[in-house]
Design a protein around this motif. Structure first.
Motif, PDB file in Angstrom:
ATOM      1  N   UNK A 243       0.833  -1.210   0.000  1.00 43.71           N
ATOM      2  CA  UNK A 243       0.000   0.000   0.000  1.00 43.71           C
ATOM      3  C   UNK A 243       0.866   1.258   0.000  1.00 43.71           C
ATOM      4  N   UNK A 244       1.967   1.242   0.756  1.00 43.82           N
ATOM      5  CA  UNK A 244       2.837   2.434   0.767  1.00 43.82           C
ATOM      6  C   UNK A 244       3.385   2.710  -0.634  1.00 43.82           C
ATOM      7  N   UNK A 245       3.815   1.645  -1.329  1.00 45.01           N
ATOM      8  CA  UNK A 245       4.341   1.828  -2.690  1.00 45.01           C
ATOM      9  C   UNK A 245       3.213   2.313  -3.609  1.00 45.01           C
ATOM     10  N   UNK A 246       2.040   1.715  -3.468  1.00 51.32           N
ATOM     11  CA  UNK A 246       0.920   2.081  -4.340  1.00 51.32           C
ATOM     12  C   UNK A 246       0.497   3.536  -4.116  1.00 51.32           C
ATOM     13  N   UNK A 247       0.432   3.948  -2.856  1.00 47.84           N
ATOM     14  CA  UNK A 247      -0.004   5.325  -2.567  1.00 47.84           C
ATOM     15  C   UNK A 247       1.027   6.318  -3.101  1.00 47.84           C
ATOM     16  N   UNK A 248       2.300   6.004  -2.916  1.00 41.91           N
ATOM     17  CA  UNK A 248       3.318   6.921  -3.450  1.00 41.91           C
ATOM     18  C   UNK A 248       3.183   7.016  -4.975  1.00 41.91           C
ATOM     19  N   UNK A 249       3.006   5.873  -5.643  1.00 43.18           N
ATOM     20  CA  UNK A 249       2.876   5.883  -7.107  1.00 43.18           C
ATOM     21  C   UNK A 249       1.642   6.682  -7.528  1.00 43.18           C
ATOM     22  N   UNK A 250       0.558   6.545  -6.768  1.00 44.90           N
ATOM     23  CA  UNK A 250      -0.651   7.316  -7.084  1.00 44.90           C
ATOM     24  C   UNK A 250      -0.380   8.809  -6.906  1.00 44.90           C
ATOM     25  N   UNK A 251       0.295   9.182  -5.802  1.00 41.17           N
ATOM     26  CA  UNK A 251       0.565  10.610  -5.550  1.00 41.17           C
ATOM     27  C   UNK A 251       1.499  11.181  -6.617  1.00 41.17           C
ATOM     28  N   UNK A 252       2.349  10.297  -7.182  1.00 44.50           N
ATOM     29  CA  UNK A 252       3.263  10.743  -8.244  1.00 44.50           C
ATOM     30  C   UNK A 252       2.641  10.568  -9.626  1.00 44.50           C
ATOM     31  N   UNK A 253       1.398  10.238  -9.658  1.00 43.45           N
ATOM     32  CA  UNK A 253       0.605  10.073 -10.890  1.00 43.45           C
ATOM     33  C   UNK A 253       1.154   8.976 -11.788  1.00 43.45           C
ATOM     34  N   UNK A 254       1.647   7.910 -11.161  1.00 40.82           N
ATOM     35  CA  UNK A 254       2.084   6.731 -11.923  1.00 40.82           C
ATOM     36  C   UNK A 254       1.063   5.608 -11.826  1.00 40.82           C
ATOM     37  N   UNK A 255      -0.036   5.855 -11.113  1.00 38.35           N
ATOM     38  CA  UNK A 255      -1.024   4.799 -10.856  1.00 38.35           C
ATOM     39  C   UNK A 255      -2.392   5.448 -10.738  1.00 38.35           C
ATOM     40  N   UNK A 256      -3.410   4.790 -11.300  1.00 44.43           N
ATOM     41  CA  UNK A 256      -4.764   5.318 -11.135  1.00 44.43           C
ATOM     42  C   UNK A 256      -5.280   4.984  -9.740  1.00 44.43           C
TER      43      UNK A 256
END
Ligand code: NAD
Ligand code: MG
Length: 399
Positions: free
Chosen positions: A338-351
């Motif tokens: 989840x930490x990796x996913x949230x960071x990727x979302x905040x960096x706009x690398x993940x929907x």
């Protein structure tokens, strides 16, 4: 009058850290700030050091620590600056600190918070990730270190206030506690059309309707992973099985959580959504202290609503319950993914809707094991992060 209690604030430049200093500064006769920490926000920590004059400051980033040291020296300020993980752990266990506010975000908070528990401090726990990752070890460290663990998370602080004193989940039935009712607002997307969720942006996800918080926990509130982490946190804090923890969506965030008793009584803790209330509660416990939070005006409240959570809208809640049921390192794997996913979302690398997909993928990919040593937990945390990074790299597209 006794001497002021010494306080270390881990993560003092964050949302909880700033609220903590606000409460502490209202009571200089009761508390003295002994140490402050941040990751790399030199300007923020410098201002706090000048205002609070702590004995120590620690920065996770060694270059930031050096910059802070130079600037404090130029101003002739007395604070000694420590650096890196060792510096954070040292200020968490200082003999002159009686209380440690654990308000670092994420897995980075685990080791310093554990150090405070082992050193027998009054640990004011905001860093829920420490309990999610290493619940059994953490609870054992509190017991063996003779520490006092008090929850800062508003829901857990509310539950703590509604439980009988000295409650232990193992003999919950004897104390008449039937269930814990963990409330959550449902976040900013509680009523958004499901087909629009994939296009939600970081700023929309961080615009929480009731609470102002750091960006990571704000995204977790939007996915309701935050509530999932809080179920795991409640399990370890109060020793209650997951079947006896019910999540209740309550959009107004006025009831901060409830405890249901065998006789049909339900005790709730209410207040305005202001983290200074649980912070002041844990600082003063078992007494009470003014926090600066506005008092609740019942005549101006909007109607209070309660709903069952929609697991189709909030799959992260289901994933968190599954991790708690699986046990061992499964919650640490969930948290790391989840930490990796949230960071990727905040960096706009993940929907937005891919956060849950990525977490579920990692859960399926990384086998969990026993969580009996810190090494095993940190190993599975690292495996989960690697699996999440691999998934992200394989589908690197613009979102
Ligand atoms: P934040 O992002 O506002 O602040 C985080 C703090 O941790 C900052 O001081 C930052 O410098 C420090 N930090 C970040 N990464 C670090 C690292 N790698 N090493 C050392 N320090 C690091 O976060 P927040 O919203 O204040 O949340 C802090 C914790 O409290 C989280 O665990 C969160 O879940 C929990 N919590 C927050 C709220 C809230 O209202 N903000 C409510 C309940 C629980
Ligand atoms: Mg909470």
């Amino acid at each position: 009058m006794s001497a002021p209690a010494g306080v270390t604030v881990l993560g003092s430049t964050g949302s909880i850290g700033v609220s903590t200093l606000d409460v502490l500064q209202r009571h200089p006769d009761r508390f003295r700030v002994v140490a402050l920490t941040a990751q790399r926000n030199v300007d923020g920590l410098l201002q706090q050091c000048l205002a609070c004059r702590p004995t120590f400051a620690a920065m996770a980033d060694p270059q930031a620590a050096q910059r802070l040291r130079d600037r404090l020296r130029a101003l002739d300020a007395p604070t000694e600056v420590l650096a890196g993980a060792a510096g954070l752990q040292r200020v968490a266990a200082l003999p002159e600190s009686d209380y440690v506010m654990a308000a670092i975000v994420g897995a980075a908070g685990l080791l310093p918070t554990l150090a405070a528990a082992r050193a027998g401090k009054r640990v004011l726990l905001a860093n829920k990730e420490a309990l999610v990752m290493a619940g059994a070890l953490f609870v054992a460290a509190v017991r063996e270190g003779g520490a006092t663990l008090l929850p800062i998370d508003s829901e857990h602080n509310a539950i703590f206030q509604c439980l009988p004193p000295g409650f232990d989940g193992a003999d919950g039935r004897r104390s008449g506690v039937r269930r814990i009712l963990l409330t959550g607002s449902g976040g900013p997307f509680r009523a958004t059309a499901l087909e629009r969720l994939p296009e939600m942006t970081p700023d929309q996800a961080c615009a929480h309707p009731n609470w102002s918080m750091g960006r990571k926990i704000s995204v977790d509130s939007a996915t309701m992973m935050n509530k999932g982490l809080e179920v795991i946190e409640a399990h370890w804090l109060f020793g209650v099985a997951s079947e006896r923890i019910e999540v209740v969506v309550h959009p107004q965030s006025v009831v901060h959580s409830m405890v249901e008793y065998e006789d049909g009584s339900v005790l709730a803790q209410l207040g305005n959504p202001d983290m200074r209330t649980p912070i002041a509660h844990a600082l003063a416990w078992p007494q009470r202290l003014a926090s600066g939070a506005a008092f609740l005006d019942f005549f101006r409240l909007s109607p209070l609503e309660f709903q069952a959570p929609d697991l189709q809208r909030f799959p992260c809640l289901r994933l968190a319950f599954a991790a708690l049921a699986a046990g061992g390192t499964a919650p640490a794997i969930l948290n790391a993914a989840n930490e990796v996913a949230v960071r990727a979302f905040l960096e706009r690398r993940l929907r937005f809707t891919e956060i849950a997909r990525l977490v579920e993928h990692v859960q399926e990919r990384v086998a969990h094991g026993a969580a009996d040593t810190l090494e095993r937990i940190l190993e599975d945390d690292a495996l989960a992060r690697a699996a999440a990074d691999e998934w992200l790299a394989a589908r690197a597209v613009e979102v």
